[in-house]
Enzyme design. Structure first.
Site, PDB file in Angstrom:
ATOM      1  N   PRO A   2      23.212  15.318  13.324  1.00 48.62           N
ATOM      2  CA  PRO A   2      24.171  16.294  13.977  1.00 48.62           C
ATOM      3  C   PRO A   2      23.733  16.654  15.341  1.00 48.62           C
ATOM      4  O   PRO A   2      22.428  16.783  15.459  1.00 48.62           O
ATOM      5  CB  PRO A   2      24.451  17.308  13.219  1.00 48.62           C
ATOM      6  N   GLU A   3      24.471  16.541  16.315  1.00 44.85           N
ATOM      7  CA  GLU A   3      24.211  16.953  17.536  1.00 44.85           C
ATOM      8  C   GLU A   3      24.569  18.436  17.993  1.00 44.85           C
ATOM      9  O   GLU A   3      25.454  18.918  16.951  1.00 44.85           O
ATOM     10  CB  GLU A   3      24.838  16.068  18.673  1.00 44.85           C
ATOM     11  N   LYS A  52      20.046  22.010  18.291  1.00 39.49           N
ATOM     12  CA  LYS A  52      20.164  21.759  16.748  1.00 39.49           C
ATOM     13  C   LYS A  52      19.853  22.724  16.005  1.00 39.49           C
ATOM     14  O   LYS A  52      19.904  22.199  14.710  1.00 39.49           O
ATOM     15  CB  LYS A  52      19.598  20.357  16.661  1.00 39.49           C
ATOM     16  N   ASN A 162      21.609  10.951  20.092  1.00 35.92           N
ATOM     17  CA  ASN A 162      21.623   9.631  20.388  1.00 35.92           C
ATOM     18  C   ASN A 162      22.986   9.230  20.942  1.00 35.92           C
ATOM     19  O   ASN A 162      22.894   8.303  21.911  1.00 35.92           O
ATOM     20  CB  ASN A 162      21.355   8.791  18.937  1.00 35.92           C
ATOM     21  N   ARG A 258      14.443   4.958  17.508  1.00 39.86           N
ATOM     22  CA  ARG A 258      15.959   5.484  17.665  1.00 39.86           C
ATOM     23  C   ARG A 258      16.483   4.223  18.301  1.00 39.86           C
ATOM     24  O   ARG A 258      16.082   3.644  19.064  1.00 39.86           O
ATOM     25  CB  ARG A 258      16.315   6.701  18.211  1.00 39.86           C
TER      26      ARG A 258
END
Length: 278
Positions: A2-3, A52, A162, A258
């Site tokens: 989660p961002e 976060k 991301n 990533r």
């Protein structure tokens, strides 16, 4: 993972549901049982986020520090709490609301000093009105690391993951592999200003939408995106699909573990104009 907009939305929802209320606190799974017993039957003051990280404040300047990690989930629901299902690490409950935390990488009871220390280690958060983008620029503007790498470093910039990384670089036509030190400060400021708006919209909608009005499904006459992340995006998880702007195939490659997504035509490889001295 989660961002930042997800954690901010959770902070808002938790405060709305439990702020100022005496809350039953438990750990059905058992891993947070001792700390839950200290908080049980006390007032939940409010919740807040930094990047976060989520902080749920209880009376006496005590905070539950939560980091969801890759698979963590915190559900806030209206109604009396049912019997726990699955590995519920933390449950908050009143007669009208309950919240269950599962799968988080961190759930610790900390004091104000520890909370301040965690926040101090983070870069500026575009969702916080007191954030200073110059703190991030001080590191980006002198770094040999790629801007794609720097944007994901929570010590440089907090809350961006991301999706927002890929999308803000596309929106500003910046090669993700471009060294941070080659950017102009005006380029960084434009990206920061864009993130402030995009992430605030993410909080409001509880999903990530990054396409401009002329590139929405309605404007382009195309089918809406179908993806478990939701939202309309330019390049994130669109490998091999046509760029919505130029039609080139979206590419992906690994960057520090990533997936990195970009359009090779809209974000051409950066070529330094600097020449070596004769």
């Amino acid at each position: 993972m989660p961002e930042g907009h997800t954690l901010r939305r959770l902070a808002i929802d938790l405060t709305a549901a439990f702020g100022g209320e005496v809350v039953a606190v438990s750990s059905p799974q058992g891993r947070f049982a001792a700390d839950a017993a200290q908080l049980d039957g006390t007032e939940l003051v409010a919740a807040d986020s930094a990047g976060k990280h989520l902080f749920v404040e209880f009376s006496g300047e005590r905070f539950v520090h939560i980091h969801l990690g890759l698979i963590g989930k915190l559900d806030v629901r209206r109604g009396p709490a049912p019997a726990p299902q699955g590995a519920v690490r933390l449950r908050l409950a009143t007669p009208s609301w309950y919240a269950d935390l599962r799968g988080a990488t961190r759930c610790d009871l900390v004091d104000a000093a520890r909370k301040a220390a965690v926040v101090a280690e983070l870069g500026p958060d575009p969702l916080r009105p007191d954030a200073d983008p110059d703190r991030a620029w001080a590191r980006i503007g002198r770094s040999e690391r790629s801007i794609g790498d720097l944007l994901m470093d929570q010590a440089v910039l907090a809350g961006v993951g991301n999706v927002y990384r890929a999308e803000v670089l596309f929106r500003h036509r910046i090669d993700p592999q471009r060294p941070g030190r080659t950017l102009r400060k005006a380029q960084w400021q434009a990206m920061w200003d864009d993130l402030v708006v995009l992430m605030a919209e993410g909080v409001r909608l509880n999903r990530i939408d990054t396409v401009r009005p002329e590139h929405t499904p309605e404007a382009m006459g195309r089918a809406p995106r179908v993806d478990d992340h939701g939202g309309e995006v330019y390049v994130y998880r669109r490998t091999g699909q046509a760029c919505l702007v130029c039609g080139a195939s979206v590419r992906t490659q690994d960057l520090k573990g990533r997936n990195l997504f970009w359009c090779p035509r809209c974000q051409p490889t950066f070529r330094s104009r600097a020449r070596s001295a004769p």
